[in-house]
Motif scaffolding. Structure first.
Motif, PDB file in Angstrom:
ATOM      1  N   LEU A 266      -4.385  -5.923   0.191  1.00 59.22           N
ATOM      2  CA  LEU A 266      -4.370  -4.986   1.308  1.00 59.22           C
ATOM      3  C   LEU A 266      -4.386  -3.553   0.797  1.00 59.22           C
ATOM      4  N   LEU A 267      -5.207  -2.696   1.396  1.00 62.06           N
ATOM      5  CA  LEU A 267      -5.406  -1.338   0.889  1.00 62.06           C
ATOM      6  C   LEU A 267      -4.123  -0.498   0.862  1.00 62.06           C
ATOM      7  N   PRO A 268      -3.292  -0.483   1.922  1.00 62.78           N
ATOM      8  CA  PRO A 268      -2.069   0.330   1.839  1.00 62.78           C
ATOM      9  C   PRO A 268      -1.178  -0.092   0.675  1.00 62.78           C
ATOM     10  N   ASN A 269      -1.050  -1.394   0.494  1.00 61.29           N
ATOM     11  CA  ASN A 269      -0.223  -1.906  -0.603  1.00 61.29           C
ATOM     12  C   ASN A 269      -0.813  -1.519  -1.954  1.00 61.29           C
ATOM     13  N   GLN A 270      -2.123  -1.601  -2.068  1.00 55.92           N
ATOM     14  CA  GLN A 270      -2.781  -1.236  -3.327  1.00 55.92           C
ATOM     15  C   GLN A 270      -2.545   0.228  -3.662  1.00 55.92           C
ATOM     16  N   LEU A 271      -2.658   1.106  -2.675  1.00 53.88           N
ATOM     17  CA  LEU A 271      -2.488   2.536  -2.923  1.00 53.88           C
ATOM     18  C   LEU A 271      -1.042   2.881  -3.277  1.00 53.88           C
ATOM     19  N   LEU A 272      -0.103   2.248  -2.608  1.00 54.94           N
ATOM     20  CA  LEU A 272       1.304   2.485  -2.916  1.00 54.94           C
ATOM     21  C   LEU A 272       1.658   1.966  -4.311  1.00 54.94           C
ATOM     22  N   LEU A 273       1.121   0.805  -4.663  1.00 51.91           N
ATOM     23  CA  LEU A 273       1.328   0.285  -6.014  1.00 51.91           C
ATOM     24  C   LEU A 273       0.697   1.200  -7.055  1.00 51.91           C
ATOM     25  N   ALA A 274      -0.451   1.768  -6.716  1.00 46.97           N
ATOM     26  CA  ALA A 274      -1.114   2.689  -7.643  1.00 46.97           C
ATOM     27  C   ALA A 274      -0.253   3.929  -7.872  1.00 46.97           C
ATOM     28  N   MET A 275       0.376   4.446  -6.818  1.00 43.60           N
ATOM     29  CA  MET A 275       1.275   5.590  -6.978  1.00 43.60           C
ATOM     30  C   MET A 275       2.417   5.249  -7.926  1.00 43.60           C
TER      31      MET A 275
ATOM     32  N   ALA B  86      21.825   2.856 -21.344  1.00 46.63           N
ATOM     33  CA  ALA B  86      21.987   1.514 -20.779  1.00 46.63           C
ATOM     34  C   ALA B  86      21.872   1.522 -19.258  1.00 46.63           C
ATOM     35  N   LEU B  87      22.484   2.513 -18.612  1.00 50.18           N
ATOM     36  CA  LEU B  87      22.416   2.599 -17.153  1.00 50.18           C
ATOM     37  C   LEU B  87      20.991   2.841 -16.675  1.00 50.18           C
ATOM     38  N   ALA B  88      20.258   3.690 -17.399  1.00 47.84           N
ATOM     39  CA  ALA B  88      18.865   3.950 -17.036  1.00 47.84           C
ATOM     40  C   ALA B  88      18.021   2.684 -17.192  1.00 47.84           C
ATOM     41  N   PHE B  89      18.268   1.925 -18.235  1.00 48.06           N
ATOM     42  CA  PHE B  89      17.538   0.669 -18.461  1.00 48.06           C
ATOM     43  C   PHE B  89      17.781  -0.298 -17.302  1.00 48.06           C
ATOM     44  N   VAL B  90      19.044  -0.472 -16.918  1.00 47.88           N
ATOM     45  CA  VAL B  90      19.384  -1.386 -15.823  1.00 47.88           C
ATOM     46  C   VAL B  90      18.745  -0.914 -14.522  1.00 47.88           C
ATOM     47  N   PHE B  91      18.800   0.393 -14.273  1.00 46.60           N
ATOM     48  CA  PHE B  91      18.207   0.922 -13.043  1.00 46.60           C
ATOM     49  C   PHE B  91      16.709   0.643 -12.992  1.00 46.60           C
ATOM     50  N   CYS B  92      16.014   0.810 -14.109  1.00 43.50           N
ATOM     51  CA  CYS B  92      14.564   0.609 -14.128  1.00 43.50           C
ATOM     52  C   CYS B  92      14.193  -0.854 -13.885  1.00 43.50           C
ATOM     53  N   VAL B  93      14.985  -1.782 -14.398  1.00 42.31           N
ATOM     54  CA  VAL B  93      14.765  -3.203 -14.109  1.00 42.31           C
ATOM     55  C   VAL B  93      14.966  -3.463 -12.620  1.00 42.31           C
ATOM     56  N   TYR B  94      16.087  -2.993 -12.109  1.00 41.70           N
ATOM     57  CA  TYR B  94      16.485  -3.199 -10.717  1.00 41.70           C
ATOM     58  C   TYR B  94      15.449  -2.612  -9.757  1.00 41.70           C
ATOM     59  N   ASN B  95      15.148  -1.333  -9.945  1.00 41.57           N
ATOM     60  CA  ASN B  95      14.242  -0.656  -9.029  1.00 41.57           C
ATOM     61  C   ASN B  95      12.806  -1.136  -9.177  1.00 41.57           C
ATOM     62  N   GLY B  96      12.392  -1.429 -10.403  1.00 40.49           N
ATOM     63  CA  GLY B  96      11.034  -1.930 -10.618  1.00 40.49           C
ATOM     64  C   GLY B  96      10.792  -3.232  -9.886  1.00 40.49           C
ATOM     65  N   TYR B  97      11.755  -4.140  -9.988  1.00 37.61           N
ATOM     66  CA  TYR B  97      11.636  -5.407  -9.251  1.00 37.61           C
ATOM     67  C   TYR B  97      11.627  -5.160  -7.750  1.00 37.61           C
ATOM     68  N   MET B  98      12.558  -4.348  -7.259  1.00 35.47           N
ATOM     69  CA  MET B  98      12.688  -4.136  -5.819  1.00 35.47           C
ATOM     70  C   MET B  98      11.434  -3.502  -5.221  1.00 35.47           C
ATOM     71  N   GLN B  99      10.949  -2.437  -5.836  1.00 36.12           N
ATOM     72  CA  GLN B  99       9.794  -1.733  -5.280  1.00 36.12           C
ATOM     73  C   GLN B  99       8.535  -2.602  -5.284  1.00 36.12           C
ATOM     74  N   VAL B 100       8.235  -3.186  -6.434  1.00 36.27           N
ATOM     75  CA  VAL B 100       6.940  -3.844  -6.588  1.00 36.27           C
ATOM     76  C   VAL B 100       6.931  -5.243  -5.985  1.00 36.27           C
ATOM     77  N   ARG B 101       8.030  -5.957  -6.024  1.00 38.98           N
ATOM     78  CA  ARG B 101       8.064  -7.263  -5.369  1.00 38.98           C
ATOM     79  C   ARG B 101       7.883  -7.099  -3.863  1.00 38.98           C
ATOM     80  N   TYR B 102       8.530  -6.061  -3.295  1.00 36.62           N
ATOM     81  CA  TYR B 102       8.363  -5.820  -1.864  1.00 36.62           C
ATOM     82  C   TYR B 102       6.912  -5.478  -1.537  1.00 36.62           C
ATOM     83  N   LEU B 103       6.320  -4.569  -2.283  1.00 35.49           N
ATOM     84  CA  LEU B 103       4.958  -4.129  -1.983  1.00 35.49           C
ATOM     85  C   LEU B 103       3.924  -5.214  -2.257  1.00 35.49           C
ATOM     86  N   SER B 104       4.145  -6.025  -3.275  1.00 32.77           N
ATOM     87  CA  SER B 104       3.140  -7.016  -3.650  1.00 32.77           C
ATOM     88  C   SER B 104       3.235  -8.307  -2.852  1.00 32.77           C
ATOM     89  N   HIS B 105       4.397  -8.562  -2.251  1.00 29.64           N
ATOM     90  CA  HIS B 105       4.562  -9.882  -1.626  1.00 29.64           C
ATOM     91  C   HIS B 105       5.062  -9.842  -0.186  1.00 29.64           C
TER      92      HIS B 105
END
Length: 265
Positions: free
Chosen positions: A87-96, A124-143
């Motif tokens: 879907l185009l909106p999802n693709q553009l948001l993922l591209a951002m 360590a906190l930054a690493f955990v945040f990037c795992v957490y947020n990366g999963y949350m943002q992209v799993r929502y947008l992709s699925h």
């Protein structure tokens, strides 16, 4: 990864609910962070302290802590059923999202010149945040994210995309200015000049806040909004701390500059 996710969640409805809970928890953590930062600066760079753990090389720290924000989403796209990526909106948001983290995790760390080491706790906190947020943002947008067929022409998406682009450009340009403050062999701090630094002390922070605010407006979800709120809290604190430090450090620091928002704050 589909098999792993199926073991973690009994249904897509359960995973979708978990993603919503993660977003609300991030907002809660932003509130807790806001209270904490009223009494303590984020412990990195010029504010680093040994009480937050041993020092980690700044280039290594930036590369490793930001890498999950790129690799976790990439793995989700490659090795899970990403039903919404056509879907185009999802693709553009993922591209951002990927545009930011390709630059931040694969390019920016190797451009750093000098810089103070990062305390292990911050790393360590930054690493955990990037795992957490990366999963949350992209799993929502992709699925899970569903938008109207004409969402890319909606004023919210157009305005949000424009804000994202302006913020990304300001962020990248401001980082370039900071990297080139000192000539080879020079040490010490200098007043940043040029670009948005002519108006605010935290030009790079202003750019990133604008970027994710635009992403949240275009994405129109609790997940993107939570990320924007967390970014606002953390980077506003950094900008204010930098502004106060510059004013105390340099007698000739431009008095007309604000901390974060041009002409306002």
């Amino acid at each position: 990864m589909d098999e792993l996710l199926s073991r973690l969640f009994s249904s897509e409805e359960e995973e979708s609910h978990m993603l919503d809970c993660m977003a609300h928890f991030m907002v809660f953590m932003a509130a807790c962070t806001l209270v904490t930062l009223l009494f303590e600066n984020v412990p990195y760079g010029r504010y680093a302290s040994s009480k937050y753990g041993f020092a980690v090389n700044v280039k290594f720290a930036w590369f490793i802590q930001e890498l999950p924000a790129f690799l976790v989403p990439l793995a989700l796209l490659l090795w899970t059923s990403s039903s919404k990526t056509s879907l185009l909106p999802n693709q553009l948001l993922l591209a951002m999202y990927f545009c930011h983290y390709t630059q931040r995790s694969l390019i920016y760390p190797f451009l750093i010149r000098g810089g103070k080491s990062t305390p292990f706790a911050s790393f360590a906190l930054a690493f955990v945040f990037c795992v957490y947020n990366g999963y949350m943002q992209v799993r929502y947008l992709s699925h899970y994210a569903e938008y109207p067929a004409d969402w890319v022409t909606h004023p919210c998406f157009i305005a949000g995309s424009g804000l994202w682009l302006v913020g990304w450009l300001v962020n990248v340009h401001s980082d370039h200015i900071l990297r080139n403050l000192r000539n080879p062999g020079e040490t010490g701090y200098k007043i940043p000049r040029g670009g948005v630094f002519e108006y605010v002390s935290g030009a790079n922070f202003f750019g990133e806040i604008t970027e994710w605010a635009g992403f949240a407006l275009a994405g129109h979800s609790v997940h993107s909004a939570a990320f924007a709120i967390f970014t606002l809290v953390v980077l506003t604190s950094r900008a204010v701390a930098h502004h106060k430090w510059y004013l105390a450090k340099f007698d000739d620091y431009p008095k007309s500059r604000k901390a974060l928002i041009p002409f306002v704050f």
